[in-house]
Design a protein around this motif. Structure first.
Motif, PDB file in Angstrom:
ATOM      1  N   ALA A 156       0.820  -1.210   0.000  1.00  0.00           N
ATOM      2  CA  ALA A 156       0.000   0.000   0.000  1.00  0.00           C
ATOM      3  C   ALA A 156       0.854   1.260   0.000  1.00  0.00           C
ATOM      4  CB  ALA A 156      -0.948   0.001   1.204  1.00  0.00           C
ATOM      5  N   THR A 157       2.034   1.204   0.635  1.00  0.00           N
ATOM      6  CA  THR A 157       2.911   2.383   0.645  1.00  0.00           C
ATOM      7  C   THR A 157       3.414   2.712  -0.751  1.00  0.00           C
ATOM      8  OG1 THR A 157       4.894   1.028   1.063  1.00  0.00           O
ATOM      9  CG2 THR A 157       3.659   1.790   2.970  1.00  0.00           C
ATOM     10  N   TRP A 158       3.491   1.709  -1.610  1.00  0.00           N
ATOM     11  CA  TRP A 158       3.950   1.935  -2.975  1.00  0.00           C
ATOM     12  C   TRP A 158       2.815   2.418  -3.877  1.00  0.00           C
ATOM     13  CZ3 TRP A 158       5.413  -1.915  -7.292  1.00  0.00           C
ATOM     14  CH2 TRP A 158       6.356  -1.324  -8.144  1.00  0.00           C
TER      15      TRP A 158
ATOM     16  N   VAL B   7       0.379   4.458  -2.900  1.00  0.00           N
ATOM     17  CA  VAL B   7       0.125   5.872  -2.591  1.00  0.00           C
ATOM     18  C   VAL B   7       0.995   6.740  -3.492  1.00  0.00           C
ATOM     19  CG1 VAL B   7       0.256   7.647  -0.806  1.00  0.00           C
ATOM     20  CG2 VAL B   7      -0.490   5.333  -0.218  1.00  0.00           C
TER      21      VAL B   7
ATOM     22  N   SER C 220       3.557   9.449  -4.771  1.00  0.00           N
ATOM     23  CA  SER C 220       4.732   9.945  -4.051  1.00  0.00           C
ATOM     24  C   SER C 220       4.506  11.345  -3.493  1.00  0.00           C
ATOM     25  CB  SER C 220       5.948   9.940  -4.973  1.00  0.00           C
ATOM     26  OG  SER C 220       5.682  10.654  -6.164  1.00  0.00           O
TER      27      SER C 220
ATOM     28  N   ALA D  40       1.618  12.636  -2.506  1.00  0.00           N
ATOM     29  CA  ALA D  40       0.759  12.487  -1.332  1.00  0.00           C
ATOM     30  C   ALA D  40       1.554  11.947  -0.148  1.00  0.00           C
ATOM     31  CB  ALA D  40      -0.414  11.566  -1.648  1.00  0.00           C
ATOM     32  N   SER D  41       2.466  11.012  -0.412  1.00  0.00           N
ATOM     33  CA  SER D  41       3.323  10.490   0.653  1.00  0.00           C
ATOM     34  C   SER D  41       4.193  11.585   1.246  1.00  0.00           C
ATOM     35  CB  SER D  41       4.191   9.352   0.098  1.00  0.00           C
ATOM     36  OG  SER D  41       5.118   8.908   1.071  1.00  0.00           O
TER      37      SER D  41
ATOM     38  N   ALA E 229       2.116  13.849   3.464  1.00  0.00           N
ATOM     39  CA  ALA E 229       1.842  13.183   4.744  1.00  0.00           C
ATOM     40  C   ALA E 229       3.049  13.268   5.669  1.00  0.00           C
ATOM     41  CB  ALA E 229       1.451  11.723   4.494  1.00  0.00           C
TER      42      ALA E 229
ATOM     43  N   TYR F  55       8.762   5.277   1.337  1.00  0.00           N
ATOM     44  CA  TYR F  55       7.977   5.163   0.109  1.00  0.00           C
ATOM     45  C   TYR F  55       8.506   4.062  -0.811  1.00  0.00           C
ATOM     46  CZ  TYR F  55       5.995   6.302  -4.434  1.00  0.00           C
ATOM     47  OH  TYR F  55       5.352   6.221  -5.640  1.00  0.00           O
TER      48      TYR F  55
END
Length: 314
Positions: free
Chosen positions: A134-136, A138, A140, A142-143, A146, A191
């Motif tokens: 899920a982290t991948w 999202v 970049s 937006a990451s 956050a 990320y």
């Protein structure tokens, strides 16, 4: 007459549609370039031509504000003589080296944990795998936003709020130059680790289970099995992973730009962000192309160095 009929039959056999298809297959097999030609055209149009165009532009004084330009080495002299270039390269080195080490080590650790968990049918392994992926998924940007909220030194910053809750002083995550570089590197590790997990987990599946069974029979410890079976078996995958992570980290700016904007000062202005700022903020197309050429040379040097090191360790 019979001989003539036999010749006619052979001619009809040779000229039959089946024989023509066989000859066509034979000719195409002899010349595989025809199969690769469409891919070669796409690569030339979308990769080779842009690289050559950037290289050509780097030898000019072109800007986005003037359509006229002339060929010169002035752009290279300006970039190489700029004292900020050393700071940009230093920030880039810290960012890329930290990302490669962090993503590879953390990705290998998670991949080994997933493999061990699946072998033992542990509860929650699939949840961990989905969470990592899920982290991948999202975006970049937006990451990065956050992480900017997490590391903010305002009252809503989660990390400093936790420190204040434990009566510890807040940390200047994004306002102190060295700490800002480390924070951007950690955000990029978070990320990009999912890609390393995917590659290294796939590499673990290529190692024969009989090797581990033989090691267990011989009484090998876990560390001995890791160093003498797992790591040698993962060498090709590690090579691919390090090259991919190095190239992606060197070319990224969508993590750094929303997180720090290259600041404080220019302490987190990595090479990709510097090239972006040079073209779209300073409108200097030629000097931005010089930075892009420098990025290309560093990419090639890193990939070649890693390949030679792994090749020599066989």
């Amino acid at each position: 007459m019979g001989l003539q009929r036999r010749h006619s039959g052979e001619d009809r056999k040779t000229n039959s549609p089946g024989a023509a298809r066989s000859a066509l297959r034979f000719n195409q097999g002899d010349h595989p370039f025809w199969w690769l030609c469409p891919v070669a055209i796409l690569l030339a149009v979308f990769y080779v031509y842009p690289v050559l165009e950037v290289l050509r532009t780097s030898f000019t004084d072109a800007t986005l504000l003037d359509t006229s330009y002339r060929y010169t080495l002035g752009s290279y002299r300006s970039i190489l003589a700029d004292p900020a270039l050393l700071q940009i390269l230093e920030a880039t080195f810290v960012f890329v080296a930290g990302s490669v080490i962090g993503q590879t080590a953390l990705g290998l650790l998670i991949a080994l944990a997933l493999q061990a968990g699946l072998k033992r049918h542990l509860f929650g392994v699939r949840v961990v795998r989905v969470t990592v992926l899920a982290t991948w998924v999202v975006p970049s940007v937006a990451s990065a936003i956050a992480w900017q909220l997490l590391l903010s030194e305002a009252d809503f910053g989660l990390f400093n709020a936790m420190l204040r809750f434990t009566s510890l002083p807040p940390v200047p995550w994004l306002s102190e130059p060295w700490m800002a570089v480390q924070s951007a590197t950690v955000a990029n590790i978070w990320y990009g680790t999912a890609l390393s997990v995917i590659l290294l987990y796939a590499g673990l599946q290529t190692i024969s289970p009989t090797l581990y069974e033989a090691a267990a029979v011989d009484g090998a410890t876990t560390s001995q099995t890791f160093w003498h079976i797992t790591l040698p078996g993962l060498r090709p995958t590690l090579l691919i992973n390090i090259i991919i992570v190095s190239v992606l980290s060197l070319n990224t700016f969508e993590i750094v730009m929303p997180l720090t904007g290259g600041g404080p000062g220019r302490s987190t202005e990595v090479l990709a962000l510097a090239a972006y700022n040079m073209v779209f903020h300073d409108f200097n197309l030629a000097q931005g192309s010089v930075l892009a050429v420098l990025m290309l040379l560093i990419n090639l040097a890193v990939a070649t160095t890693v390949w030679l090191l792994f090749r020599g360790s066989r």
